[in-house]
Design an enzyme around this catalytic site. Structure first.
Site, short mmCIF file in Angstrom:
data_model
loop_
_atom_site.label_atom_id
_atom_site.label_comp_id
_atom_site.label_asym_id
_atom_site.label_seq_id
_atom_site.Cartn_x
_atom_site.Cartn_y
_atom_site.Cartn_z
N ARG A 108 72.96 -3.52 23.52
CA ARG A 108 71.73 -3.19 24.25
C ARG A 108 71.31 -1.75 23.96
NH1 ARG A 108 73.98 -4.62 29.82
NH2 ARG A 108 72.07 -3.81 30.72
N ARG A 120 59.31 -3.33 25.73
CA ARG A 120 60.57 -2.91 25.11
C ARG A 120 60.45 -2.79 23.60
NH1 ARG A 120 64.28 -4.67 29.24
NH2 ARG A 120 66.46 -4.39 28.77
N ARG A 173 76.42 -9.13 36.24
CA ARG A 173 75.56 -9.60 35.15
C ARG A 173 76.41 -9.96 33.94
NH1 ARG A 173 70.54 -5.53 34.44
NH2 ARG A 173 70.94 -6.20 32.31
P1 AMP Z 1 67.31 -5.69 31.78
O1 AMP Z 1 67.63 -6.28 33.12
O2 AMP Z 1 65.97 -5.03 31.74
O3 AMP Z 1 68.41 -4.81 31.26
O4 AMP Z 1 67.21 -6.92 30.75
C1 AMP Z 1 68.31 -7.76 30.49
C2 AMP Z 1 68.07 -8.55 29.22
O5 AMP Z 1 66.91 -9.38 29.37
C3 AMP Z 1 67.79 -7.72 27.97
O6 AMP Z 1 68.98 -7.27 27.35
C4 AMP Z 1 67.02 -8.71 27.10
O7 AMP Z 1 67.87 -9.69 26.53
C5 AMP Z 1 66.17 -9.42 28.15
N1 AMP Z 1 64.89 -8.72 28.37
C6 AMP Z 1 64.47 -8.10 29.51
N2 AMP Z 1 63.25 -7.55 29.34
C7 AMP Z 1 62.89 -7.83 28.06
C8 AMP Z 1 61.76 -7.50 27.27
N3 AMP Z 1 60.73 -6.79 27.76
N4 AMP Z 1 61.74 -7.95 25.99
C9 AMP Z 1 62.74 -8.67 25.47
N5 AMP Z 1 63.86 -8.99 26.14
C10 AMP Z 1 63.94 -8.58 27.44
#
Ligand code: AMP
Length: 192
Positions: free
Chosen positions: A147, A88, A136
């Site tokens: 985000r 990310r 969530r």
């Molecule tokens: P997601 O389910 O991929 O939308 O991730 C939800 C949250 O988890 C994100 O908004 C971040 O806070 C954290 N997160 C997930 N993947 C990462 C990553 N590769 N690097 C940093 N934070 C992450």
């Protein structure tokens, strides 16, 4: 097949990853899912990550890199994997390069789901409405806005990073779910 699915929150990465898991027998590695599991289990990482995730910010690079590195060593990754939500940031992508090299593995392709930002808020609202009690804690308007800002600033540059490596393929993520997955299958056939 080893691939990265790239795209903003609500672009459909999780949905498409699930379809690939069903059709190609490869595993989905979602750092978001792994972190949510850690939050639920109240592990030390989970306790640290919860408030960061709720605010829509990113957890520190070294935390996610470590989680992914350990997960890649598990035997079910032998058939291939889909990285969903990782990398990310450019430092995460560089760390991924280094760790794949150490593990003597290569990425086959990076698929970016390109979507119109205006549609994302509606998609995420819909996901929240359909999740019932499992909604969530970051699927709300404030966290989503954060985000998206974080995505634009820190994650979107990865498209260029992987374009320069000749790995990037872009797909119209505004098309229907089945159309997107057919397009991804075409890319698989080309790359495979
Ligand atoms: P997601 O389910 O991929 O939308 O991730 C939800 C949250 O988890 C994100 O908004 C971040 O806070 C954290 N997160 C997930 N993947 C990462 C990553 N590769 N690097 C940093 N934070 C992450």
């Amino acid at each position: 097949m080893r691939l990265i699915l790239l795209g903003p929150p609500g672009a459909g990465k999780g949905t498409q990853a699930q379809k690939l898991v069903e059709r190609h027998g490869i595993v989905q590695l979602s750092t978001g899912d792994m972190l949510r599991a850690a939050v639920k289990a109240e592990t030390p990482i989970g306790l640290k990550a919860k408030s960061i995730m709720d605010s829509g910010e990113l957890v520190p690079d070294e935390v996610v890199v470590q989680i992914v590195s350990e997960r890649l060593d598990e035997p079910d990754c032998g058939n291939g994997f889909i990285l969903d939500g990782f990398p990310r940031t450019v430092p995460q992508a560089e760390a991924l390069d280094a760790l794949l090299e150490r593990k003597k593995l290569q990425l086959d392709v990076v698929i970016e789901l390109v979507v119109d930002e205006d549609a994302l808020l509606d998609r995420v609202k819909k996901r929240a409405a359909e999740s019932g009690d499992n909604v969530r804690s970051d699927d709300n308007a404030d966290a989503l806005k954060k985000r998206l800002d974080v995505y634009r600033a820190q994650t979107a540059p990865l498209a260029q990073f992987y374009r320069e490596k000749g790995l990037l393929k872009q797909v119209n993520g505004m098309a229907g779910i089945d159309e997107v997955s057919a397009e991804i299958d075409r890319i698989f056939a080309d790359v495979g």
